[in-house]
Design a protein around this motif. Structure first.
Motif: not given
Length: 233
Positions: A40-67
């Protein structure tokens, strides 16, 4: 072996067991879907292209793969940081399986040591990871680094555990909670609000949670007050 080393050894056993016994997005564990607040919070940036995103403690990608799936067609990139080599190996495999390997960048590091440059990220995610740095002082330093590393209008989404208890299910005795930073909930909230005092608070909530986990052969009830904070710079 000191206390931090022991905690990390036990956490490594727990996470590796989970990663080996459950496939990403398979029902039956906390890996079965991404955190709704993160998406839901990612949607706050929906209007912007070329996002640089950091996932701290990403594990096996539970959040980073859908992002990564959300941002791969708009030239986005997701930097994934975790202490466990086994987690990152699995994340590499999953990123290939979900066709986002060109969007995901892997870094093995202790969050205490990971260097963030000023104004580098549009979105920083840290789910149940910041409480695993070495000391309370380091915890505050990492938060301050996150604050400085976020671009103007950027978003941080944090879920931090507080007031953690571990109870032996059979004997009902409290055991030492195997977590590096275990602060009272009010104190943890105060630290977060102080670091982000000049940001817009999108969402702040405290939710009591209880899980059943295994510590070796012992069944444990883990209780926590999970603090969720979404803020925009």
């Amino acid at each position: 072996m000191n206390r931090i080393e022991y905690i990390r050894q036990e956490e490594k056993k727990y996470h590796e067991s989970c990663y080996n016994n459950y496939t990403l997005f398979e029902e039956g564990s906390w890996l079965h879907k991404p955190v709704k607040t993160v998406m839901d919070a990612l949607a706050l940036l929906a209007e912007k292209d070329s996002l640089t995103i950091l996932d701290l403690g990403c594990g096996v990608g539970r959040n980073s793969i859908p992002i990564a799936e959300k941002v791969k067609n708009s030239n986005g990139k997701v930097i994934c940081v975790d202490l466990l080599e086994t987690a990152l190996q699995k994340l590499k495999q999953y990123s290939q399986a979900y066709h986002v390997e060109d969007t995901i960048y892997l870094h093995q590091a202790d969050l205490s040591d990971f260097v963030m440059k000023k104004d580098e990220y549009d979105y920083i995610v840290a789910v149940s990871s910041l409480e695993h740095v070495r000391t309370e002082e380091t915890f505050i330093q990492v938060l301050q680094s996150m604050e400085a590393a976020t671009k103007s209008k950027g978003v941080n989404c944090l879920i931090v555990n507080s007031n953690v208890e571990e109870i032996d299910i059979e004997t009902r005795r409290k055991k030492d909670a195997l977590i590096e930073i275990n602060l009272p909930t009010d104190e943890m909230v105060n630290i977060l609000q102080k670091v982000y005092k000049n940001w817009k608070t999108i969402h702040l909530a405290v939710k009591p949670l209880a899980y059943h986990i295994m510590r070796g052969q012992t069944s444990i009830q883990l209780k926590t007050n999970a603090i969720t904070l979404v803020v925009q710079k």
